[in-house]
Design a protein around this motif. Sequence first.
Motif, PDB file in Angstrom:
ATOM      1  N   GLU A 188       0.785  -1.289   0.030  1.00 35.30           N
ATOM      2  CA  GLU A 188       0.060  -0.129  -0.006  1.00 35.30           C
ATOM      3  C   GLU A 188       0.832   1.236  -0.053  1.00 35.30           C
ATOM      4  N   GLN A 189       1.936   1.359   0.731  1.00 38.40           N
ATOM      5  CA  GLN A 189       3.019   2.412   0.804  1.00 38.40           C
ATOM      6  C   GLN A 189       3.422   2.423  -0.606  1.00 38.40           C
ATOM      7  N   ALA A 190       3.816   1.475  -1.299  1.00 32.58           N
ATOM      8  CA  ALA A 190       4.477   1.733  -2.792  1.00 32.58           C
ATOM      9  C   ALA A 190       3.246   2.144  -3.656  1.00 32.58           C
ATOM     10  N   GLY A 191       2.228   1.578  -3.604  1.00 33.58           N
ATOM     11  CA  GLY A 191       1.163   2.074  -4.653  1.00 33.58           C
ATOM     12  C   GLY A 191       0.853   3.598  -4.226  1.00 33.58           C
ATOM     13  N   THR A 192       0.797   4.176  -2.908  1.00 36.15           N
ATOM     14  CA  THR A 192       0.555   5.525  -2.606  1.00 36.15           C
ATOM     15  C   THR A 192       1.745   6.281  -2.902  1.00 36.15           C
ATOM     16  N   HIS A 193       2.988   5.830  -2.828  1.00 38.01           N
ATOM     17  CA  HIS A 193       3.922   6.666  -3.502  1.00 38.01           C
ATOM     18  C   HIS A 193       3.934   7.133  -4.847  1.00 38.01           C
ATOM     19  N   VAL A 194       3.484   6.141  -5.759  1.00 40.05           N
ATOM     20  CA  VAL A 194       3.312   6.575  -7.252  1.00 40.05           C
ATOM     21  C   VAL A 194       2.040   7.361  -7.464  1.00 40.05           C
ATOM     22  N   LEU A 195       1.017   7.006  -6.854  1.00 32.02           N
ATOM     23  CA  LEU A 195       0.011   7.885  -6.669  1.00 32.02           C
ATOM     24  C   LEU A 195       0.138   9.342  -6.452  1.00 32.02           C
ATOM     25  N   ARG A 196       0.821   9.606  -5.357  1.00 35.72           N
ATOM     26  CA  ARG A 196       1.218  10.799  -4.898  1.00 35.72           C
ATOM     27  C   ARG A 196       2.035  11.603  -5.722  1.00 35.72           C
ATOM     28  N   ARG A 197       3.008  10.751  -6.626  1.00 36.71           N
ATOM     29  CA  ARG A 197       3.987  11.291  -7.551  1.00 36.71           C
ATOM     30  C   ARG A 197       3.218  11.944  -8.642  1.00 36.71           C
ATOM     31  N   LEU A 198       2.248  11.068  -9.361  1.00 32.05           N
ATOM     32  CA  LEU A 198       1.509  11.224 -10.371  1.00 32.05           C
ATOM     33  C   LEU A 198       0.635  12.303 -10.260  1.00 32.05           C
ATOM     34  N   PHE A 199      -0.533  12.278  -9.209  1.00 29.48           N
ATOM     35  CA  PHE A 199      -1.288  13.257  -8.978  1.00 29.48           C
ATOM     36  C   PHE A 199      -1.100  14.451  -8.136  1.00 29.48           C
ATOM     37  N   GLY A 200      -0.010  14.286  -7.550  1.00 23.63           N
ATOM     38  CA  GLY A 200       0.586  15.463  -6.828  1.00 23.63           C
ATOM     39  C   GLY A 200       1.452  16.212  -7.912  1.00 23.63           C
ATOM     40  N   SER A 201       1.583  16.022  -9.115  1.00 21.93           N
ATOM     41  CA  SER A 201       2.043  16.834 -10.353  1.00 21.93           C
ATOM     42  C   SER A 201       0.976  17.686 -10.664  1.00 21.93           C
ATOM     43  N   LEU A 202      -0.434  17.367 -10.185  1.00 23.65           N
ATOM     44  CA  LEU A 202      -1.459  18.502 -10.693  1.00 23.65           C
ATOM     45  C   LEU A 202      -1.530  19.355  -9.565  1.00 23.65           C
ATOM     46  N   ASP A 203      -1.929  20.661  -9.510  1.00 22.62           N
ATOM     47  CA  ASP A 203      -2.146  21.657  -8.482  1.00 22.62           C
ATOM     48  C   ASP A 203      -3.630  21.189  -8.044  1.00 22.62           C
ATOM     49  N   PRO A 204      -3.747  21.855  -6.651  1.00 19.54           N
ATOM     50  CA  PRO A 204      -4.924  21.592  -6.064  1.00 19.54           C
ATOM     51  C   PRO A 204      -6.259  21.777  -6.678  1.00 19.54           C
ATOM     52  N   GLN A 205      -6.088  22.853  -7.610  1.00 17.34           N
ATOM     53  CA  GLN A 205      -7.590  23.226  -8.362  1.00 17.34           C
ATOM     54  C   GLN A 205      -7.977  22.164  -9.539  1.00 17.34           C
ATOM     55  N   GLN A 206      -6.629  21.574 -10.149  1.00 15.09           N
ATOM     56  CA  GLN A 206      -6.682  20.468 -11.183  1.00 15.09           C
ATOM     57  C   GLN A 206      -7.321  19.329 -10.547  1.00 15.09           C
ATOM     58  N   ARG A 207      -6.582  18.930  -9.319  1.00 22.72           N
ATOM     59  CA  ARG A 207      -7.146  17.665  -8.516  1.00 22.72           C
ATOM     60  C   ARG A 207      -8.621  17.604  -8.305  1.00 22.72           C
ATOM     61  N   GLU A 208      -9.093  18.844  -7.862  1.00 19.63           N
ATOM     62  CA  GLU A 208     -10.502  19.119  -7.459  1.00 19.63           C
ATOM     63  C   GLU A 208     -11.313  18.767  -8.595  1.00 19.63           C
ATOM     64  N   SER A 209     -10.874  19.529  -9.709  1.00 20.02           N
ATOM     65  CA  SER A 209     -11.681  19.286 -11.111  1.00 20.02           C
ATOM     66  C   SER A 209     -11.453  17.785 -11.593  1.00 20.02           C
ATOM     67  N   LEU A 210     -10.501  17.394 -11.631  1.00 26.52           N
ATOM     68  CA  LEU A 210     -10.214  15.925 -11.931  1.00 26.52           C
ATOM     69  C   LEU A 210     -11.228  14.974 -10.965  1.00 26.52           C
ATOM     70  N   GLY A 211     -11.303  15.050  -9.544  1.00 24.19           N
ATOM     71  CA  GLY A 211     -12.078  14.513  -8.866  1.00 24.19           C
ATOM     72  C   GLY A 211     -13.525  14.800  -9.062  1.00 24.19           C
ATOM     73  N   ALA A 212     -13.967  15.763  -9.455  1.00 21.02           N
ATOM     74  CA  ALA A 212     -15.530  16.259  -9.791  1.00 21.02           C
ATOM     75  C   ALA A 212     -15.732  15.372 -10.869  1.00 21.02           C
ATOM     76  N   LEU A 213     -14.819  15.421 -12.104  1.00 19.47           N
ATOM     77  CA  LEU A 213     -14.946  14.767 -13.238  1.00 19.47           C
ATOM     78  C   LEU A 213     -15.239  13.286 -13.058  1.00 19.47           C
ATOM     79  N   LEU A 214     -14.356  12.611 -12.096  1.00 18.65           N
ATOM     80  CA  LEU A 214     -14.484  11.406 -11.913  1.00 18.65           C
ATOM     81  C   LEU A 214     -15.646  11.047 -11.216  1.00 18.65           C
ATOM     82  N   ALA A 215     -16.023  11.814 -10.245  1.00 19.43           N
ATOM     83  CA  ALA A 215     -17.275  11.465  -9.336  1.00 19.43           C
ATOM     84  C   ALA A 215     -18.461  11.520 -10.268  1.00 19.43           C
ATOM     85  N   HIS A 216     -18.541  12.509 -11.570  1.00 17.90           N
ATOM     86  CA  HIS A 216     -19.763  12.435 -12.290  1.00 17.90           C
ATOM     87  C   HIS A 216     -19.717  11.355 -12.991  1.00 17.90           C
TER      88      HIS A 216
END
Length: 150
Positions: free
Chosen positions: A115-143
């Motif tokens: 789980e720690q290894a998976g989290t590391h990759v996800l944080r690296r990838l999605f951490g490259s987005l700024d908070p607004q981009q992550r919020e927008s992506l989250g809203a799109l995925l929820a839709h």
Amino acid sequence: MSEREAMTLEADPEQVGLSFLTLAYSVREQVDQHMVSSAGLSLSRTKVLQVLAGRGALHQAELADALGQAPRSVTQIVEGLERMGLIARTGDPQDRRRKTVSLTDRGRTTLAAAEQAGTHVLRRLFGSLDPQQRESLGALLAHLDTVLAR
């Protein structure tokens, strides 16, 4: 896909959908590869351990149902995890054909590392987005998730 390719991508649903599927596959592959190299567990094997960690010991049929997979597919994964010492299978006293699957201490430790290894990759990838981009992506995925649930 490069940012330049994304900018020239037509916005029709099929192209966006195919781009999403390609990207989702690539993200899954990166997570899976990092989990295997860091903890020795694939994402699919990690999911089995996560279910057992969350729900406790289960009969194999219940485990397959919880994972949304065919019992035959789960049997192969369970056998591999048992060989690794990450789970234990015990017989049911009332029905010898039924096996109860439970997580071992080694399984808990390995699960935490995966789980720690998976989290590391996800944080690296999605951490490259700024908070607004992550919020927008989250809203799109929820839709999209809501549309799929209909």
